[in-house]
Design an enzyme around this catalytic site. Structure first.
Site, PDB file in Angstrom:
ATOM      1  N   GLU A  19       2.806 124.604   1.153  1.00 14.77           N
ATOM      2  CA  GLU A  19       1.463 124.014   1.101  1.00 14.77           C
ATOM      3  C   GLU A  19       1.218 123.478  -0.304  1.00 14.77           C
ATOM      4  O   GLU A  19       1.560 124.129  -1.277  1.00 14.77           O
ATOM      5  CB  GLU A  19       0.476 125.145   1.419  1.00 14.77           C
ATOM      6  CG  GLU A  19      -0.967 124.788   1.267  1.00 14.77           C
ATOM      7  CD  GLU A  19      -1.886 126.000   1.465  1.00 14.77           C
ATOM      8  OE1 GLU A  19      -1.930 126.561   2.572  1.00 14.77           O
ATOM      9  OE2 GLU A  19      -2.564 126.374   0.497  1.00 14.77           O
ATOM     10  N   ASP A 127     -14.909 128.118   3.135  1.00 14.09           N
ATOM     11  CA  ASP A 127     -15.750 129.177   2.571  1.00 14.09           C
ATOM     12  C   ASP A 127     -17.152 128.664   2.318  1.00 14.09           C
ATOM     13  O   ASP A 127     -17.416 127.464   2.416  1.00 14.09           O
ATOM     14  CB  ASP A 127     -15.139 129.683   1.254  1.00 14.09           C
ATOM     15  CG  ASP A 127     -13.877 130.486   1.518  1.00 14.09           C
ATOM     16  OD1 ASP A 127     -13.884 131.307   2.453  1.00 14.09           O
ATOM     17  OD2 ASP A 127     -12.887 130.270   0.792  1.00 14.09           O
ATOM     18  N   TYR A 180      -5.417 136.673   9.415  1.00 13.66           N
ATOM     19  CA  TYR A 180      -5.597 137.540   8.242  1.00 13.66           C
ATOM     20  C   TYR A 180      -5.007 138.925   8.478  1.00 13.66           C
ATOM     21  O   TYR A 180      -5.676 139.793   9.064  1.00 13.66           O
ATOM     22  CB  TYR A 180      -7.091 137.649   7.902  1.00 13.66           C
ATOM     23  CG  TYR A 180      -7.694 136.285   7.615  1.00 13.66           C
ATOM     24  CD1 TYR A 180      -7.738 135.798   6.319  1.00 13.66           C
ATOM     25  CD2 TYR A 180      -8.162 135.476   8.661  1.00 13.66           C
ATOM     26  CE1 TYR A 180      -8.249 134.526   6.053  1.00 13.66           C
ATOM     27  CE2 TYR A 180      -8.672 134.207   8.406  1.00 13.66           C
ATOM     28  CZ  TYR A 180      -8.712 133.745   7.111  1.00 13.66           C
ATOM     29  OH  TYR A 180      -9.200 132.497   6.849  1.00 13.66           O
ATOM     30  N   LYS A 200      -9.820 131.487  18.907  1.00 14.80           N
ATOM     31  CA  LYS A 200      -9.280 130.220  18.390  1.00 14.80           C
ATOM     32  C   LYS A 200      -8.079 129.775  19.234  1.00 14.80           C
ATOM     33  O   LYS A 200      -7.916 128.592  19.517  1.00 14.80           O
ATOM     34  CB  LYS A 200      -8.862 130.376  16.918  1.00 14.80           C
ATOM     35  CG  LYS A 200     -10.028 130.626  15.969  1.00 14.80           C
ATOM     36  CD  LYS A 200      -9.656 130.412  14.507  1.00 14.80           C
ATOM     37  CE  LYS A 200      -9.216 131.649  13.793  1.00 14.80           C
ATOM     38  NZ  LYS A 200      -9.182 131.522  12.321  1.00 14.80           N
TER      39      LYS A 200
HETATM   40  P1  FAD Z   1     -13.044 131.402  11.181  1.00 13.97           P
HETATM   41  O1  FAD Z   1     -11.873 131.585  12.064  1.00 13.97           O
HETATM   42  O2  FAD Z   1     -14.179 130.580  11.685  1.00 13.97           O
HETATM   43  O3  FAD Z   1     -13.561 132.859  10.804  1.00 13.97           O
HETATM   44  C1  FAD Z   1     -14.545 133.059   9.793  1.00 13.97           C
HETATM   45  C2  FAD Z   1     -15.210 134.409   9.974  1.00 13.97           C
HETATM   46  O4  FAD Z   1     -16.077 134.384  11.117  1.00 13.97           O
HETATM   47  C3  FAD Z   1     -14.238 135.567  10.251  1.00 13.97           C
HETATM   48  O5  FAD Z   1     -14.762 136.722   9.641  1.00 13.97           O
HETATM   49  C4  FAD Z   1     -14.227 135.705  11.769  1.00 13.97           C
HETATM   50  O6  FAD Z   1     -13.950 137.041  12.165  1.00 13.97           O
HETATM   51  C5  FAD Z   1     -15.630 135.261  12.138  1.00 13.97           C
HETATM   52  N1  FAD Z   1     -15.686 134.462  13.367  1.00 13.97           N
HETATM   53  C6  FAD Z   1     -14.819 133.521  13.773  1.00 13.97           C
HETATM   54  N2  FAD Z   1     -15.252 132.946  14.922  1.00 13.97           N
HETATM   55  C7  FAD Z   1     -16.418 133.531  15.221  1.00 13.97           C
HETATM   56  C8  FAD Z   1     -17.353 133.365  16.268  1.00 13.97           C
HETATM   57  N3  FAD Z   1     -17.147 132.475  17.239  1.00 13.97           N
HETATM   58  N4  FAD Z   1     -18.470 134.147  16.281  1.00 13.97           N
HETATM   59  C9  FAD Z   1     -18.675 135.062  15.305  1.00 13.97           C
HETATM   60  N5  FAD Z   1     -17.815 135.261  14.265  1.00 13.97           N
HETATM   61  C10 FAD Z   1     -16.703 134.499  14.235  1.00 13.97           C
HETATM   62  N6  FAD Z   1      -9.951 127.013   2.686  1.00 13.97           N
HETATM   63  C11 FAD Z   1     -10.246 125.779   2.216  1.00 13.97           C
HETATM   64  O7  FAD Z   1     -11.367 125.537   1.762  1.00 13.97           O
HETATM   65  N7  FAD Z   1      -9.303 124.787   2.240  1.00 13.97           N
HETATM   66  C12 FAD Z   1      -8.068 124.970   2.736  1.00 13.97           C
HETATM   67  O8  FAD Z   1      -7.255 124.035   2.737  1.00 13.97           O
HETATM   68  C13 FAD Z   1      -7.735 126.265   3.229  1.00 13.97           C
HETATM   69  N8  FAD Z   1      -6.502 126.519   3.756  1.00 13.97           N
HETATM   70  C14 FAD Z   1      -6.231 127.766   4.272  1.00 13.97           C
HETATM   71  C15 FAD Z   1      -4.971 128.010   4.863  1.00 13.97           C
HETATM   72  C16 FAD Z   1      -4.667 129.265   5.365  1.00 13.97           C
HETATM   73  C17 FAD Z   1      -3.324 129.505   5.990  1.00 13.97           C
HETATM   74  C18 FAD Z   1      -5.620 130.323   5.281  1.00 13.97           C
HETATM   75  C19 FAD Z   1      -5.289 131.691   5.793  1.00 13.97           C
HETATM   76  C20 FAD Z   1      -6.874 130.082   4.719  1.00 13.97           C
HETATM   77  C21 FAD Z   1      -7.194 128.818   4.221  1.00 13.97           C
HETATM   78  N9  FAD Z   1      -8.450 128.544   3.663  1.00 13.97           N
HETATM   79  C22 FAD Z   1      -8.732 127.279   3.182  1.00 13.97           C
HETATM   80  C23 FAD Z   1      -9.467 129.596   3.561  1.00 13.97           C
HETATM   81  C24 FAD Z   1     -10.433 129.642   4.757  1.00 13.97           C
HETATM   82  O9  FAD Z   1     -11.184 128.451   4.825  1.00 13.97           O
HETATM   83  C25 FAD Z   1     -11.359 130.845   4.541  1.00 13.97           C
HETATM   84  O10 FAD Z   1     -10.634 132.029   4.640  1.00 13.97           O
HETATM   85  C26 FAD Z   1     -12.606 130.896   5.402  1.00 13.97           C
HETATM   86  O11 FAD Z   1     -13.481 131.875   4.853  1.00 13.97           O
HETATM   87  C27 FAD Z   1     -12.384 131.259   6.874  1.00 13.97           C
HETATM   88  O12 FAD Z   1     -11.779 130.254   7.543  1.00 13.97           O
HETATM   89  P2  FAD Z   1     -11.252 130.477   9.059  1.00 13.97           P
HETATM   90  O13 FAD Z   1     -10.773 129.178   9.524  1.00 13.97           O
HETATM   91  O14 FAD Z   1     -10.359 131.643   9.121  1.00 13.97           O
HETATM   92  O15 FAD Z   1     -12.666 130.827   9.760  1.00 13.97           O
END
Ligand code: FAD
Length: 318
Positions: A19, A127, A180, A200
């Site tokens: 990445e 975030d 995670y 998801k």
């Molecule tokens: P989600 O899957 O939406 O989850 C977020 C939180 O909400 C979790 O606690 C989950 O348990 C909860 N949740 C999920 N769905 C629901 C629902 N339907 N109802 C209630 N609660 C729910 N960040 C960046 O800004 N740019 C990047 O390029 C980037 N790349 C990343 C690449 C990887 C491989 C990883 C692991 C993380 C990356 N991140 C990036 C960080 C990521 O954006 C953050 O960790 C963010 O806080 C959560 O994103 P997510 O897509 O996991 O969110």
């Protein structure tokens, strides 16, 4: 080609990918190329390009007052994806965020991906904005990554926001999502977080890339818990070699991950960051060897735009 097809075509052989982060606004792409060039020896089938959300900047107005503006400090994810595809002939995976984007803007971005021949997307929520405690979606934007996955899936089958468009061939995307092994920072429990991960996948995610971890046991347990819950898509481990003493505080704080005692004590013994990098490389080599034995589909590295340490690891394990 889709990431899942790359994995299928590898017939059980572990692939290598990494990445990169777009350069700050105003900085050219040359330094990025310099860091990608050496890693091409491992024939990565795909390279991920991160996206960062908008942030506040304060501009002096000249009268002692400051004006607050929102801006993106590292724009250009899609442009970099296109440039890399063109230069290296590898697939690229743009990271697409819910945060800061309306669904309309996301749709335009996805349409651009189609024109550019980009058919893999990493779908993320993002975030909270710096200085804000909780994540808030843009007005008219997706709230959770699962909502974004649904939008990408819909578009792939011709369902645009303005209505269905019937055409002979739709360009469906291969969708990656985040997982995670040590739980997402906001999730009330590991089980809850896994249920959300399943959501998801049910919405259409094709594969998972994990947050970095330094203890393989965390990854093994995560994979086993995900499988027990019926999540059957590939789970790609994300690997980050520790590179500075500061990482001991920074990584747990930002990513809510633990660092094993043995790694902490090795890092603390180092007299400077050059030594820390050696320790980080050696630790990652041992991690990768064990992950290879486990049969992971891909070793995916968080390069943060620097390739020296990953080059050393790759040469030792691939
Ligand atoms: P989600 O899957 O939406 O989850 C977020 C939180 O909400 C979790 O606690 C989950 O348990 C909860 N949740 C999920 N769905 C629901 C629902 N339907 N109802 C209630 N609660 C729910 N960040 C960046 O800004 N740019 C990047 O390029 C980037 N790349 C990343 C690449 C990887 C491989 C990883 C692991 C993380 C990356 N991140 C990036 C960080 C990521 O954006 C953050 O960790 C963010 O806080 C959560 O994103 P997510 O897509 O996991 O969110």
């Amino acid at each position: 080609m889709k990431i899942t097809d790359h994995i299928k075509n590898a017939n059980g052989k572990t692939l290598f990918s990494f990445e990169i982060v777009p350069p700050p606004k105003g900085v050219g792409i040359a330094d990025l190329y310099e860091n990608i060039d050496p890693l091409m020896e491992f024939k990565p089938p795909f390279i991920d390009v991160t996206t960062s959300r908008e942030e506040y900047v304060f501009i002096e107005k000249g009268n002692g007052l400051l004006e607050r503006k929102t801006t993106r400090m590292r724009p250009g994810t899609l442009g970099i994806c296109a440039a890399i595809q063109h230069k290296y002939n590898v697939d690229t995976v743009p990271h697409v965020l819910c945060g800061g984007f309306t669904k309309e803007e996301t749709e335009y971005l996805l349409v651009d991906c189609m024109y550019l021949g980009i058919n893999n997307i990493m779908a993320l929520r993002g975030d909270a904005m710096k200085g804000e405690k909780y994540f808030e979606p843009a007005k008219g934007g997706n709230h959770y990554a699962s909502d974004l996955v649904s939008q990408i899936q819909d578009l792939g089958s011709g369902k645009y926001l303005s209505g269905e468009i019937v055409c002979e061939e739709h360009n469906s995307f291969c969708i990656g999502v985040a997982g995670y092994p040590e739980k997402h920072i906001e999730a009330p429990s590991m089980n809850y977080d896994l249920q959300m991960l399943k959501k998801k996948v049910e919405a259409g995610a094709d594969y998972i890339v994990t947050q970095m971890f330094f203890d393989n046991q965390k990854y093994f347990e995560f994979v086993s818990a995900a499988r027990a819950m019926g999540i059957d898509v590939p789970i790609i481990p994300g690997i980050k070699p520790i590179a500075t003493k500061k990482h001991l505080q920074l990584l747990p704080q930002v990513f809510k991950i633990d660092i094993p005692e043995m790694l902490i004590s090795e890092v603390l013994k180092c007299k400077d960051n050059r030594d820390v990098r050696e320790v980080g490389v050696e630790w990652a080599i041992q991690q990768c060897k064990e992950l290879l034995d486990f049969g992971v589909p891909v070793l995916h590295f968080y390069s943060m735009g620097k390739s020296n340490n990953i080059l050393k690891i790759g040469r030792e394990v691939l």
